[in-house]
Scaffold this motif. Structure first.
Motif, PDB file in Angstrom:
ATOM      1  N   LYS A   1       4.075   9.652 -13.023  1.00 45.88           N
ATOM      2  CA  LYS A   1       2.714   9.792 -12.204  1.00 45.88           C
ATOM      3  C   LYS A   1       3.271   9.788 -10.652  1.00 45.88           C
ATOM      4  CE  LYS A   1       0.089   7.014 -15.628  1.00 45.88           C
ATOM      5  NZ  LYS A   1      -0.842   5.774 -15.456  1.00 45.88           N
ATOM      6  N   PRO A   2       3.818  11.101 -10.285  1.00 43.95           N
ATOM      7  CA  PRO A   2       4.564  11.142  -9.134  1.00 43.95           C
ATOM      8  C   PRO A   2       3.677  11.208  -7.892  1.00 43.95           C
ATOM      9  CG  PRO A   2       4.585  13.255 -10.215  1.00 43.95           C
ATOM     10  CD  PRO A   2       4.388  12.311 -11.378  1.00 43.95           C
ATOM     11  N   GLU A   3       2.282  11.417  -8.227  1.00 40.10           N
ATOM     12  CA  GLU A   3       1.292  11.517  -7.012  1.00 40.10           C
ATOM     13  C   GLU A   3       0.693   9.993  -6.967  1.00 40.10           C
ATOM     14  OE1 GLU A   3       1.389  13.863  -5.061  1.00 40.10           O
ATOM     15  OE2 GLU A   3       2.993  14.704  -6.460  1.00 40.10           O
ATOM     16  N   LEU A   4       0.905   9.144  -7.872  1.00 39.57           N
ATOM     17  CA  LEU A   4       0.258   7.801  -7.827  1.00 39.57           C
ATOM     18  C   LEU A   4       0.622   7.193  -6.743  1.00 39.57           C
ATOM     19  CD1 LEU A   4      -1.579   5.998  -9.737  1.00 39.57           C
ATOM     20  CD2 LEU A   4       0.481   5.358 -10.642  1.00 39.57           C
ATOM     21  N   ARG A   5      -0.624   6.700  -6.021  1.00 41.11           N
ATOM     22  CA  ARG A   5      -0.332   5.712  -4.944  1.00 41.11           C
ATOM     23  C   ARG A   5      -1.334   4.771  -4.772  1.00 41.11           C
ATOM     24  NH1 ARG A   5       3.304   8.640  -4.927  1.00 41.11           N
ATOM     25  NH2 ARG A   5       4.056   9.974  -3.412  1.00 41.11           N
TER      26      ARG A   5
ATOM     27  N   GLY B   1      14.884   7.892  -2.007  1.00 43.98           N
ATOM     28  CA  GLY B   1      15.182   8.199  -3.141  1.00 43.98           C
ATOM     29  C   GLY B   1      14.336   8.864  -4.072  1.00 43.98           C
ATOM     30  N   SER B   2      14.895   9.166  -5.175  1.00 46.16           N
ATOM     31  CA  SER B   2      13.953   9.784  -6.283  1.00 46.16           C
ATOM     32  C   SER B   2      13.993   9.164  -7.472  1.00 46.16           C
ATOM     33  CB  SER B   2      14.545  11.331  -6.572  1.00 46.16           C
ATOM     34  OG  SER B   2      13.796  11.919  -7.700  1.00 46.16           O
ATOM     35  N   ALA B   3      12.681   9.079  -7.925  1.00 43.73           N
ATOM     36  CA  ALA B   3      12.554   8.015  -9.185  1.00 43.73           C
ATOM     37  C   ALA B   3      12.989   9.090 -10.503  1.00 43.73           C
ATOM     38  CB  ALA B   3      11.017   7.830  -9.550  1.00 43.73           C
ATOM     39  N   ILE B   4      12.936  10.145 -10.545  1.00 41.30           N
ATOM     40  CA  ILE B   4      13.555  11.142 -11.544  1.00 41.30           C
ATOM     41  C   ILE B   4      15.002  10.936 -11.545  1.00 41.30           C
ATOM     42  CG2 ILE B   4      13.909  13.295 -12.347  1.00 41.30           C
ATOM     43  CD1 ILE B   4      10.848  13.965 -11.380  1.00 41.30           C
ATOM     44  N   ASP B   5      15.679  11.170 -10.275  1.00 34.46           N
ATOM     45  CA  ASP B   5      17.229  10.950 -10.304  1.00 34.46           C
ATOM     46  C   ASP B   5      17.405   9.576 -10.905  1.00 34.46           C
ATOM     47  OD1 ASP B   5      17.258  13.541  -9.258  1.00 34.46           O
ATOM     48  OD2 ASP B   5      17.550  12.835  -7.015  1.00 34.46           O
ATOM     49  N   SER B   6      16.868   8.452 -10.446  1.00 36.41           N
ATOM     50  CA  SER B   6      17.064   6.968 -11.150  1.00 36.41           C
ATOM     51  C   SER B   6      17.135   7.332 -12.450  1.00 36.41           C
ATOM     52  CB  SER B   6      16.189   6.227 -10.477  1.00 36.41           C
ATOM     53  OG  SER B   6      16.337   6.122  -9.048  1.00 36.41           O
ATOM     54  N   LEU B   7      16.144   8.013 -12.998  1.00 40.00           N
ATOM     55  CA  LEU B   7      15.887   7.997 -14.450  1.00 40.00           C
ATOM     56  C   LEU B   7      17.257   8.671 -14.945  1.00 40.00           C
ATOM     57  CD1 LEU B   7      12.348   8.943 -15.672  1.00 40.00           C
ATOM     58  CD2 LEU B   7      13.561   6.835 -16.057  1.00 40.00           C
ATOM     59  N   LYS B   8      17.958   9.251 -14.394  1.00 40.33           N
ATOM     60  CA  LYS B   8      19.142   9.845 -15.059  1.00 40.33           C
ATOM     61  C   LYS B   8      20.284   9.007 -15.127  1.00 40.33           C
ATOM     62  CE  LYS B   8      18.159  14.533 -13.026  1.00 40.33           C
ATOM     63  NZ  LYS B   8      18.623  15.292 -11.975  1.00 40.33           N
ATOM     64  N   LYS B   9      20.044   7.736 -14.502  1.00 40.67           N
ATOM     65  CA  LYS B   9      21.022   6.692 -14.814  1.00 40.67           C
ATOM     66  C   LYS B   9      20.922   5.877 -15.830  1.00 40.67           C
ATOM     67  CE  LYS B   9      21.969   6.153  -9.530  1.00 40.67           C
ATOM     68  NZ  LYS B   9      23.474   6.247  -9.699  1.00 40.67           N
ATOM     69  N   GLU B  10      21.702   5.149 -16.584  1.00 40.38           N
ATOM     70  CA  GLU B  10      21.343   4.259 -17.674  1.00 40.38           C
ATOM     71  C   GLU B  10      20.771   3.107 -17.207  1.00 40.38           C
ATOM     72  OE1 GLU B  10      23.614   2.050 -21.324  1.00 40.38           O
ATOM     73  OE2 GLU B  10      24.735   3.572 -20.237  1.00 40.38           O
TER      74      GLU B  10
ATOM     75  N   LEU C   1       0.861  -1.096  -0.109  1.00 41.64           N
ATOM     76  CA  LEU C   1       0.247  -0.090   0.203  1.00 41.64           C
ATOM     77  C   LEU C   1       0.814   1.123  -0.019  1.00 41.64           C
ATOM     78  CD1 LEU C   1      -2.698  -0.865   2.780  1.00 41.64           C
ATOM     79  CD2 LEU C   1      -3.032  -1.020   0.056  1.00 41.64           C
ATOM     80  N   ASN C   2       0.239   2.358  -0.312  1.00 40.49           N
ATOM     81  CA  ASN C   2       0.920   3.609  -0.314  1.00 40.49           C
ATOM     82  C   ASN C   2       1.711   3.683  -1.966  1.00 40.49           C
ATOM     83  OD1 ASN C   2       1.526   6.322   0.220  1.00 40.49           O
ATOM     84  ND2 ASN C   2       3.413   5.574   1.159  1.00 40.49           N
ATOM     85  N   LEU C   3       2.834   3.405  -1.814  1.00 47.99           N
ATOM     86  CA  LEU C   3       3.783   3.448  -3.020  1.00 47.99           C
ATOM     87  C   LEU C   3       3.773   1.964  -3.543  1.00 47.99           C
ATOM     88  CD1 LEU C   3       6.566   5.727  -1.924  1.00 47.99           C
ATOM     89  CD2 LEU C   3       5.456   5.926  -4.029  1.00 47.99           C
ATOM     90  N   ALA C   4       3.299   1.542  -4.466  1.00 50.09           N
ATOM     91  CA  ALA C   4       3.106   0.219  -5.215  1.00 50.09           C
ATOM     92  C   ALA C   4       4.623   0.244  -5.834  1.00 50.09           C
ATOM     93  CB  ALA C   4       2.095   0.105  -6.128  1.00 50.09           C
ATOM     94  N   ASP C   5       4.695  -1.055  -6.276  1.00 49.74           N
ATOM     95  CA  ASP C   5       6.084  -1.564  -6.711  1.00 49.74           C
ATOM     96  C   ASP C   5       6.077  -0.924  -8.376  1.00 49.74           C
ATOM     97  OD1 ASP C   5       8.752  -2.328  -7.055  1.00 49.74           O
ATOM     98  OD2 ASP C   5       8.335  -4.430  -6.919  1.00 49.74           O
ATOM     99  N   TYR C   6       5.927   0.191  -8.467  1.00 46.34           N
ATOM    100  CA  TYR C   6       6.130   0.738 -10.066  1.00 46.34           C
ATOM    101  C   TYR C   6       7.783   1.138 -10.264  1.00 46.34           C
ATOM    102  CZ  TYR C   6       1.303   2.119  -9.210  1.00 46.34           C
ATOM    103  OH  TYR C   6      -0.027   1.946  -8.860  1.00 46.34           O
ATOM    104  N   ASP C   7       7.913   1.012 -11.626  1.00 47.86           N
ATOM    105  CA  ASP C   7       9.359   1.496 -11.972  1.00 47.86           C
ATOM    106  C   ASP C   7       9.471   2.719 -12.129  1.00 47.86           C
ATOM    107  OD1 ASP C   7       8.300   2.119 -14.375  1.00 47.86           O
ATOM    108  OD2 ASP C   7       8.331   0.257 -15.355  1.00 47.86           O
TER     109      ASP C   7
END
Length: 348
Positions: free
Chosen positions: A181-185, A270-279, A168-174
């Motif tokens: 969808k930063p507000e998706l819960r 952590g931050s999903a956006i920061d993680s996207l900056k990685k390959e 619940l809360n943050l599901a296991d999205y990539d």
């Protein structure tokens, strides 16, 4: 829910510790965890000493323990999120429940605290039905049964060895989904358990997971490390790979996997956006891994989890390793894991 008798001596709860102060985490879980033995594995990169409140039965394992038992040459296998696998190695009990220190107990639709231990063990102690789908989901739960047309010859089910709980809360999205969808819960508590059908793959999380160590322990393994892997869930794929391997083993051995209840509440680091900056190679890699596992065939001689993993490692080396050095290394890591498993099991 059909209640089962739980022997606390049959259960280990493995906690992957990434924060030094576990006080609030442990206190939140005290009503559920206090009667069970806990294996707390410290992330090897954590420098501070762990703070753990009194009143729990636990053993703590650190980097020095990993080096001593698994060998310093294999220590990298247990870094980051993969430290939980060391807990699987040292456990002496039949059932293992895996949780991380950023998870909180969830509440059901009645506002009651979700007892993940009772639900996971119930999932594992009642049969699974992988060969024919029951449209009322788990027919062994209270208030449910097999529906009309379900073959009586299949109603005894098979042994369930893997229970995958949800968040619940943050599901296991990539990272791409969470970034868009930063507000998706996830606030939907779906009161259901179902068997994952045979020959159907799934993305497995290493958090809120339970399994029968005696039956499939060797197949719950760390192996796939991405070249630019970071310290956050979005940047890793070790548990996804592990899920592909253990599901292939379960399908070959006619063992069951369930998903659904129980839930935990997950608070992300952590931050999903920061993680996207990685390959983030894992996203692309899945497009090749899924067809490989869908076509994978194990021999009739593979009758244990160990022998299945041995054959999968050889197939990975032959089928994927030629075009991916990273995956050739995965095959070697799988063989190394089996060796460590056998050596540690002989000692503990």
């Amino acid at each position: 829910m059909s209640q089962v008798t739980i022997d606390s001596n049959e259960v280990d709860i493995v906690i992957a510790a990434f924060h030094s102060d576990l006080t609030s985490f442990m206190e939140e879980w005290r009503p559920i965890f206090s009667r069970f033995h806990l294996i707390i594995v410290e992330d090897p990169d954590l420098k501070e000493e762990l703070k753990i409140p009194k009143g729990f039965d636990f053993d703590v394992y650190t980097k020095s323990d990993i080096d001593k038992l698994a060998g310093s040459s294999n220590a990298a296998m247990f870094s980051g999120y993969s430290c939980r696998y060391f807990g699987y190695l040292v456990s002496k009990r039949k059932y293992i429940i895996s949780i991380d220190d950023d998870c909180s107990p969830a509440k059901d639709n009645n506002g009651d605290l979700v007892d993940i231990v009772t639900q996971h063990i119930t999932n594992l102690r009642t049969p699974a039905t992988p060969f024919f789908f029951n449209t009322l989901y788990d027919p062994y739960r209270k208030g449910a049964d097999f529906v009309r047309g379900y073959p009586f010859g299949l109603r005894s089910g098979v042994t369930c060895v893997l229970s995958c709980g949800l968040w619940l809360n943050l599901a296991d999205y990539d990272a791409p989904t969470q970034s868009l969808k930063p507000e998706l819960r996830n606030s939907r508590y779906v009161d259901a358990v179902l068997t994952v059908p045979k020959n159907t793959l799934m993305p497995m999380s290493g958090i809120n997971l339970a399994f029968d160590r005696e039956m499939v322990g060797p197949a719950l393994l760390p192996a796939l490390k991405l070249a630019k892997e970071g310290k956050f869930r979005w940047e890793t794929i070790e548990d996804i790979w592990c899920g592909l391997v253990v599901k292939a083993v379960c399908d070959h051995l006619d063992l069951g996997v369930k998903t659904g209840l129980p839930y935990v509440s997950r608070n992300e680091r952590g931050s999903a956006i920061d993680s996207l900056k990685k390959e983030w190679e894992g996203v692309k890699l899945m497009e090749e891994l899924v067809p490989f596992f869908q076509s994978l065939k194990l021999s009739p001689e593979a009758v244990t989890a160990e022998s299945c993993v041995t054959e999968i490692a050889a197939a990975v080396k032959k089928g994927l390793g030629r075009s991916h050095t990273e995956l050739a290394n995965v095959a070697d890591s799988m063989v190394a894991w089996l060796k460590i498993w056998k050596e540690v099991r002989s000692r503990v």
